[in-house]
Design a protein around this motif. Sequence first.
Motif, PDB file in Angstrom:
ATOM      1  N   PRO A  74      10.943  10.697 -10.233  1.00 42.59           N
ATOM      2  CA  PRO A  74      10.473  10.094 -11.464  1.00 42.59           C
ATOM      3  C   PRO A  74       9.488   8.942 -11.253  1.00 42.59           C
ATOM      4  N   LEU A  75       9.311   8.484 -10.010  1.00 43.30           N
ATOM      5  CA  LEU A  75       8.399   7.367  -9.764  1.00 43.30           C
ATOM      6  C   LEU A  75       6.942   7.801  -9.863  1.00 43.30           C
ATOM      7  N   GLY A  76       6.659   8.990  -9.387  1.00 42.91           N
ATOM      8  CA  GLY A  76       5.292   9.496  -9.361  1.00 42.91           C
ATOM      9  C   GLY A  76       4.793   9.935 -10.724  1.00 42.91           C
ATOM     10  N   PRO A  77       3.575  10.445 -10.771  1.00 44.52           N
ATOM     11  CA  PRO A  77       2.881  10.687 -12.042  1.00 44.52           C
ATOM     12  C   PRO A  77       3.395  11.833 -12.900  1.00 44.52           C
ATOM     13  N   HIS A  78       4.280  12.672 -12.422  1.00 42.49           N
ATOM     14  CA  HIS A  78       4.667  13.844 -13.205  1.00 42.49           C
ATOM     15  C   HIS A  78       6.037  13.680 -13.856  1.00 42.49           C
ATOM     16  N   ALA A  79       6.283  12.499 -14.380  1.00 44.02           N
ATOM     17  CA  ALA A  79       7.537  12.225 -15.083  1.00 44.02           C
ATOM     18  C   ALA A  79       7.222  11.684 -16.474  1.00 44.02           C
TER      19      ALA A  79
ATOM     20  N   THR B 168      -1.528  -7.252  -9.784  1.00 44.86           N
ATOM     21  CA  THR B 168      -2.513  -6.604 -10.658  1.00 44.86           C
ATOM     22  C   THR B 168      -2.135  -5.140 -10.878  1.00 44.86           C
ATOM     23  N   PHE B 169      -1.778  -4.458  -9.788  1.00 42.00           N
ATOM     24  CA  PHE B 169      -1.362  -3.055  -9.890  1.00 42.00           C
ATOM     25  C   PHE B 169      -0.073  -2.928 -10.698  1.00 42.00           C
ATOM     26  N   GLN B 170       0.919  -3.752 -10.365  1.00 46.17           N
ATOM     27  CA  GLN B 170       2.207  -3.679 -11.064  1.00 46.17           C
ATOM     28  C   GLN B 170       2.030  -3.916 -12.564  1.00 46.17           C
ATOM     29  N   HIS B 171       1.212  -4.909 -12.903  1.00 46.00           N
ATOM     30  CA  HIS B 171       0.998  -5.234 -14.314  1.00 46.00           C
ATOM     31  C   HIS B 171       0.266  -4.097 -15.031  1.00 46.00           C
ATOM     32  N   ALA B 172      -0.779  -3.582 -14.424  1.00 37.02           N
ATOM     33  CA  ALA B 172      -1.540  -2.504 -15.059  1.00 37.02           C
ATOM     34  C   ALA B 172      -0.670  -1.262 -15.265  1.00 37.02           C
ATOM     35  N   HIS B 173       0.130  -0.931 -14.266  1.00 34.17           N
ATOM     36  CA  HIS B 173       0.993   0.246 -14.354  1.00 34.17           C
ATOM     37  C   HIS B 173       2.056   0.055 -15.439  1.00 34.17           C
ATOM     38  N   THR B 174       2.712  -1.094 -15.429  1.00 35.75           N
ATOM     39  CA  THR B 174       3.745  -1.375 -16.425  1.00 35.75           C
ATOM     40  C   THR B 174       3.144  -1.403 -17.824  1.00 35.75           C
ATOM     41  N   SER B 175       2.005  -2.063 -17.973  1.00 31.09           N
ATOM     42  CA  SER B 175       1.341  -2.160 -19.260  1.00 31.09           C
ATOM     43  C   SER B 175       0.955  -0.787 -19.796  1.00 31.09           C
ATOM     44  N   ALA B 176       0.436   0.072 -18.938  1.00 25.92           N
ATOM     45  CA  ALA B 176       0.038   1.422 -19.376  1.00 25.92           C
ATOM     46  C   ALA B 176       1.244   2.229 -19.840  1.00 25.92           C
ATOM     47  N   LEU B 177       2.356   2.118 -19.126  1.00 23.49           N
ATOM     48  CA  LEU B 177       3.553   2.858 -19.526  1.00 23.49           C
ATOM     49  C   LEU B 177       4.129   2.310 -20.830  1.00 23.49           C
ATOM     50  N   VAL B 178       4.160   0.997 -20.983  1.00 25.45           N
ATOM     51  CA  VAL B 178       4.649   0.400 -22.224  1.00 25.45           C
ATOM     52  C   VAL B 178       3.750   0.813 -23.391  1.00 25.45           C
ATOM     53  N   ALA B 179       2.452   0.784 -23.187  1.00 29.46           N
ATOM     54  CA  ALA B 179       1.517   1.175 -24.250  1.00 29.46           C
ATOM     55  C   ALA B 179       1.724   2.626 -24.657  1.00 29.46           C
ATOM     56  N   GLU B 180       2.024   3.462 -23.700  1.00 28.59           N
ATOM     57  CA  GLU B 180       2.268   4.870 -24.002  1.00 28.59           C
ATOM     58  C   GLU B 180       3.560   5.037 -24.800  1.00 28.59           C
ATOM     59  N   LEU B 181       4.562   4.251 -24.458  1.00 28.03           N
ATOM     60  CA  LEU B 181       5.854   4.343 -25.124  1.00 28.03           C
ATOM     61  C   LEU B 181       5.894   3.627 -26.468  1.00 28.03           C
ATOM     62  N   ARG B 182       5.186   2.511 -26.553  1.00 35.41           N
ATOM     63  CA  ARG B 182       5.198   1.685 -27.764  1.00 35.41           C
ATOM     64  C   ARG B 182       3.780   1.268 -28.116  1.00 35.41           C
ATOM     65  N   PRO B 183       2.985   2.163 -28.721  1.00 36.37           N
ATOM     66  CA  PRO B 183       1.601   1.840 -29.052  1.00 36.37           C
ATOM     67  C   PRO B 183       1.463   0.632 -29.978  1.00 36.37           C
TER      68      PRO B 183
ATOM     69  N   GLU C 117       0.843  -1.209   0.000  1.00 36.54           N
ATOM     70  CA  GLU C 117       0.000   0.000   0.000  1.00 36.54           C
ATOM     71  C   GLU C 117       0.874   1.254   0.000  1.00 36.54           C
ATOM     72  N   ARG C 118       1.934   1.237   0.788  1.00 40.96           N
ATOM     73  CA  ARG C 118       2.845   2.388   0.812  1.00 40.96           C
ATOM     74  C   ARG C 118       3.542   2.557  -0.543  1.00 40.96           C
ATOM     75  N   PHE C 119       3.923   1.439  -1.149  1.00 34.71           N
ATOM     76  CA  PHE C 119       4.576   1.491  -2.457  1.00 34.71           C
ATOM     77  C   PHE C 119       3.624   2.059  -3.511  1.00 34.71           C
ATOM     78  N   ARG C 120       2.386   1.582  -3.537  1.00 36.97           N
ATOM     79  CA  ARG C 120       1.405   2.080  -4.520  1.00 36.97           C
ATOM     80  C   ARG C 120       1.176   3.580  -4.346  1.00 36.97           C
ATOM     81  N   ALA C 121       1.163   4.053  -3.119  1.00 36.67           N
ATOM     82  CA  ALA C 121       0.984   5.492  -2.885  1.00 36.67           C
ATOM     83  C   ALA C 121       2.137   6.289  -3.476  1.00 36.67           C
ATOM     84  N   ARG C 122       3.353   5.770  -3.354  1.00 40.79           N
ATOM     85  CA  ARG C 122       4.514   6.454  -3.940  1.00 40.79           C
ATOM     86  C   ARG C 122       4.400   6.504  -5.462  1.00 40.79           C
TER      87      ARG C 122
END
Length: 194
Positions: free
Chosen positions: A81-86, A128-143, A69-74
């Motif tokens: 660069p971990l948070g949303p404004h990178a 589930t969170f890790q996969h969704a986050h990684t997948s969203a970033l990969v999709a943004e970088l490599r549509p 939970e603490r990790f997801r909040a970060r």
Amino acid sequence: MPAAPERADAARNRHRILTAAARMVAAGGVERLALDDVAKAADVGVGTVYRRFGDRAGLVFALLEEQDERFRARVTAGPPPLGPHARPAERLRAFLHALVDLSVDQRQLLLLAESSSPAARYRNASYTFQHAHTSALVAELRPDADAAYLADALLAPFAPGLVDHQVRAGGFSPERIKDGLDQLLLGLLPHRDG
């Protein structure tokens, strides 16, 4: 209908149990993490521990969930660069590096959890969170890429048995593991820097 709020005494007992278990783990007692000993250290009845967590695996997953939970909040609200404004590439790299630190720090608990239920890693909220986050970033970088598959591939090196093998048998430092992940990312994202 929403779940009833937790009673104050039940919340106190849960906190005491998790605090006692975390102290035992920090003292190097993961292998000997017995519910009877946790109950004694928390000053609650062993039945309370069993009713609350079911078994040792349930207790281990609860300990991991608190840390997660603490990790997801970060990740969702922390600074770059971990948070949303990178930028996505920086964020993906920071995310994987943070997962290295988390996996190395928690490897004994993760091994215990995986040994009690090998497939549970892929069914819990953390993955589930890790996969969704990684997948969203990969999709943004490599549509053009299969982001869901690549997310699984990028998260595969975090299997507890592999992390433990790399650290204990291979003598890998967290920095060496991060360097290896950086090389994977270079192969995945050769022409984009996000």
